[in-house]
Write a protein that holds these residues in place. Sequence first.
Motif, PDB file in Angstrom:
ATOM      1  N   SER A  41      44.688 -31.415 -35.002  1.00 33.53           N
ATOM      2  CA  SER A  41      45.538 -32.181 -35.910  1.00 33.53           C
ATOM      3  C   SER A  41      45.729 -33.613 -35.417  1.00 33.53           C
ATOM      4  O   SER A  41      45.657 -34.570 -36.201  1.00 33.53           O
ATOM      5  CB  SER A  41      46.905 -31.503 -36.054  1.00 33.53           C
ATOM      6  OG  SER A  41      46.775 -30.239 -36.649  1.00 33.53           O
ATOM      7  N   LEU A  42      45.980 -33.756 -34.140  1.00 31.29           N
ATOM      8  CA  LEU A  42      46.191 -35.088 -33.573  1.00 31.29           C
ATOM      9  C   LEU A  42      44.970 -35.981 -33.786  1.00 31.29           C
ATOM     10  O   LEU A  42      45.079 -37.142 -34.202  1.00 31.29           O
ATOM     11  CB  LEU A  42      46.517 -34.978 -32.084  1.00 31.29           C
ATOM     12  CG  LEU A  42      46.731 -36.292 -31.334  1.00 31.29           C
ATOM     13  CD1 LEU A  42      47.964 -37.012 -31.853  1.00 31.29           C
ATOM     14  CD2 LEU A  42      46.870 -36.032 -29.828  1.00 31.29           C
TER      15      LEU A  42
ATOM     16  N   ALA B  79      44.427 -22.052 -36.291  1.00 37.30           N
ATOM     17  CA  ALA B  79      43.831 -21.952 -34.954  1.00 37.30           C
ATOM     18  C   ALA B  79      44.507 -20.848 -34.148  1.00 37.30           C
ATOM     19  O   ALA B  79      43.858 -20.156 -33.350  1.00 37.30           O
ATOM     20  CB  ALA B  79      43.943 -23.291 -34.227  1.00 37.30           C
ATOM     21  N   GLY B  80      45.811 -20.658 -34.359  1.00 34.66           N
ATOM     22  CA  GLY B  80      46.511 -19.579 -33.677  1.00 34.66           C
ATOM     23  C   GLY B  80      45.939 -18.214 -34.033  1.00 34.66           C
ATOM     24  O   GLY B  80      45.766 -17.346 -33.165  1.00 34.66           O
TER      25      GLY B  80
ATOM     26  N   PHE C  44      47.423 -24.378 -29.327  1.00 39.82           N
ATOM     27  CA  PHE C  44      47.170 -25.578 -28.516  1.00 39.82           C
ATOM     28  C   PHE C  44      45.983 -26.365 -29.062  1.00 39.82           C
ATOM     29  O   PHE C  44      46.047 -27.597 -29.212  1.00 39.82           O
ATOM     30  CB  PHE C  44      46.929 -25.178 -27.056  1.00 39.82           C
ATOM     31  CG  PHE C  44      46.424 -26.295 -26.187  1.00 39.82           C
ATOM     32  CD1 PHE C  44      47.250 -27.320 -25.797  1.00 39.82           C
ATOM     33  CD2 PHE C  44      45.090 -26.320 -25.774  1.00 39.82           C
ATOM     34  CE1 PHE C  44      46.772 -28.360 -25.001  1.00 39.82           C
ATOM     35  CE2 PHE C  44      44.607 -27.345 -24.978  1.00 39.82           C
ATOM     36  CZ  PHE C  44      45.461 -28.378 -24.583  1.00 39.82           C
ATOM     37  N   PHE C  45      44.911 -25.659 -29.398  1.00 40.01           N
ATOM     38  CA  PHE C  45      43.737 -26.350 -29.927  1.00 40.01           C
ATOM     39  C   PHE C  45      43.959 -26.806 -31.368  1.00 40.01           C
ATOM     40  O   PHE C  45      43.364 -27.776 -31.817  1.00 40.01           O
ATOM     41  CB  PHE C  45      42.500 -25.461 -29.797  1.00 40.01           C
ATOM     42  CG  PHE C  45      42.071 -25.270 -28.379  1.00 40.01           C
ATOM     43  CD1 PHE C  45      41.399 -26.272 -27.707  1.00 40.01           C
ATOM     44  CD2 PHE C  45      42.374 -24.104 -27.690  1.00 40.01           C
ATOM     45  CE1 PHE C  45      41.025 -26.121 -26.374  1.00 40.01           C
ATOM     46  CE2 PHE C  45      42.015 -23.937 -26.367  1.00 40.01           C
ATOM     47  CZ  PHE C  45      41.332 -24.957 -25.702  1.00 40.01           C
TER      48      PHE C  45
ATOM     49  N   ALA D 249      37.107 -25.698 -25.639  1.00 44.38           N
ATOM     50  CA  ALA D 249      37.821 -24.423 -25.599  1.00 44.38           C
ATOM     51  C   ALA D 249      36.994 -23.342 -24.908  1.00 44.38           C
ATOM     52  O   ALA D 249      37.512 -22.577 -24.079  1.00 44.38           O
ATOM     53  CB  ALA D 249      38.178 -23.987 -27.022  1.00 44.38           C
ATOM     54  N   GLU D 250      35.714 -23.271 -25.249  1.00 51.06           N
ATOM     55  CA  GLU D 250      34.860 -22.246 -24.638  1.00 51.06           C
ATOM     56  C   GLU D 250      34.690 -22.501 -23.152  1.00 51.06           C
ATOM     57  O   GLU D 250      34.773 -21.581 -22.333  1.00 51.06           O
ATOM     58  CB  GLU D 250      33.504 -22.211 -25.339  1.00 51.06           C
ATOM     59  CG  GLU D 250      32.623 -21.080 -24.853  1.00 51.06           C
ATOM     60  CD  GLU D 250      31.473 -20.771 -25.805  1.00 51.06           C
ATOM     61  OE1 GLU D 250      30.500 -20.135 -25.358  1.00 51.06           O
ATOM     62  OE2 GLU D 250      31.558 -21.149 -26.990  1.00 51.06           O
ATOM     63  N   GLY D 251      34.458 -23.762 -22.792  1.00 50.80           N
ATOM     64  CA  GLY D 251      34.304 -24.092 -21.380  1.00 50.80           C
ATOM     65  C   GLY D 251      35.567 -23.858 -20.590  1.00 50.80           C
ATOM     66  O   GLY D 251      35.531 -23.340 -19.459  1.00 50.80           O
ATOM     67  N   LEU D 252      36.714 -24.191 -21.191  1.00 54.15           N
ATOM     68  CA  LEU D 252      37.990 -23.989 -20.506  1.00 54.15           C
ATOM     69  C   LEU D 252      38.263 -22.507 -20.303  1.00 54.15           C
ATOM     70  O   LEU D 252      38.735 -22.088 -19.232  1.00 54.15           O
ATOM     71  CB  LEU D 252      39.112 -24.631 -21.325  1.00 54.15           C
ATOM     72  CG  LEU D 252      40.500 -24.688 -20.671  1.00 54.15           C
ATOM     73  CD1 LEU D 252      40.444 -25.516 -19.398  1.00 54.15           C
ATOM     74  CD2 LEU D 252      41.524 -25.273 -21.641  1.00 54.15           C
ATOM     75  N   GLY D 253      37.956 -21.689 -21.312  1.00 47.94           N
ATOM     76  CA  GLY D 253      38.148 -20.252 -21.184  1.00 47.94           C
ATOM     77  C   GLY D 253      37.304 -19.672 -20.066  1.00 47.94           C
ATOM     78  O   GLY D 253      37.789 -18.889 -19.235  1.00 47.94           O
TER      79      GLY D 253
END
Length: 289
Positions: free
Chosen positions: A75-76, A180-181, A69-70, A96-100
């Motif tokens: 890429s976008l 990233a995966g 996802f990230f 990503a860290e904050g969302l986790g």
Amino acid sequence: MIDIISSILSYFPVIGLAALGGLIGQKAGVYNIAVEGIMMAGAVGGLFGYFISGSLWMGLLVGFLWGMFFGVLLSLLTVNWGLNQIVIGFTLWFLAEGLGKFLYPILLPGSFKVPERFGYLFGFDYVFYLTIAMFVVVFIIFKWTKQGLAIHVAGESPEVGDIAGINIFRVRWICNIIGAGLMGVAGAYLADHVLQGYNYTMIAGYGWVAFAIVLFGRFSPTGVLLGSLFFSSLIGIQTRLQVAGALFLPSEFMVVIPHIGVVAVLAIIGILGKKSGIPSALGVPYKRE
């Protein structure tokens, strides 16, 4: 002896998978400095995957999907829109860290622990061997396939590649998403197998260690593999010293042993410059004329 070696190398899949993910993306010309954040998101995803399925492998899969996802966002924003890769990298790291950290108490009970680990073969768990196998696969792809040539061209001379019919945008998209995966898998493995749970400081700079290993390994699968083994050994030794209660060094110093190595590597890379093997087009957005 095997038990000691396997204990020292227990962090190899964590560091190796994250570094391999960084290598794949950056070899194609896109910086990904959001490793820390993606690993944290992958850790939460890995625990959630195990929580809903009871399978450690499902935990790794969910971690991989979180990382992907990230990779799509990276890429976008950088490949399609051509935004600054360093700025976007820091943004995705914090996101990503904050969302986790935000989702963990929502998706999982606060005291959740994974009650099992992956199986072992000759002292090492299955993911250890899987990580080695992935390095071998990437080495073969980079060295002997047209896909590897396309990745090399995307990182070194995208203009030439575009003229030759290589879709630079597609190559960078695929490499970013897979890379990233793998970072997400590294975080999921850390949470599900190594720590068997979650805490807010669990990544502990391992993402930056992985980022430095790509430079240390001169952007080659073999170099990154050796660097991963070396730095994971430092982390393993530091962990064993702490567990053993070694008193001849301050505990604060033992914690930063691996990171001293990172600083040294970055200093050496700064001195070597182009000799460090950095792809010519790394960090440079490609735009068709």
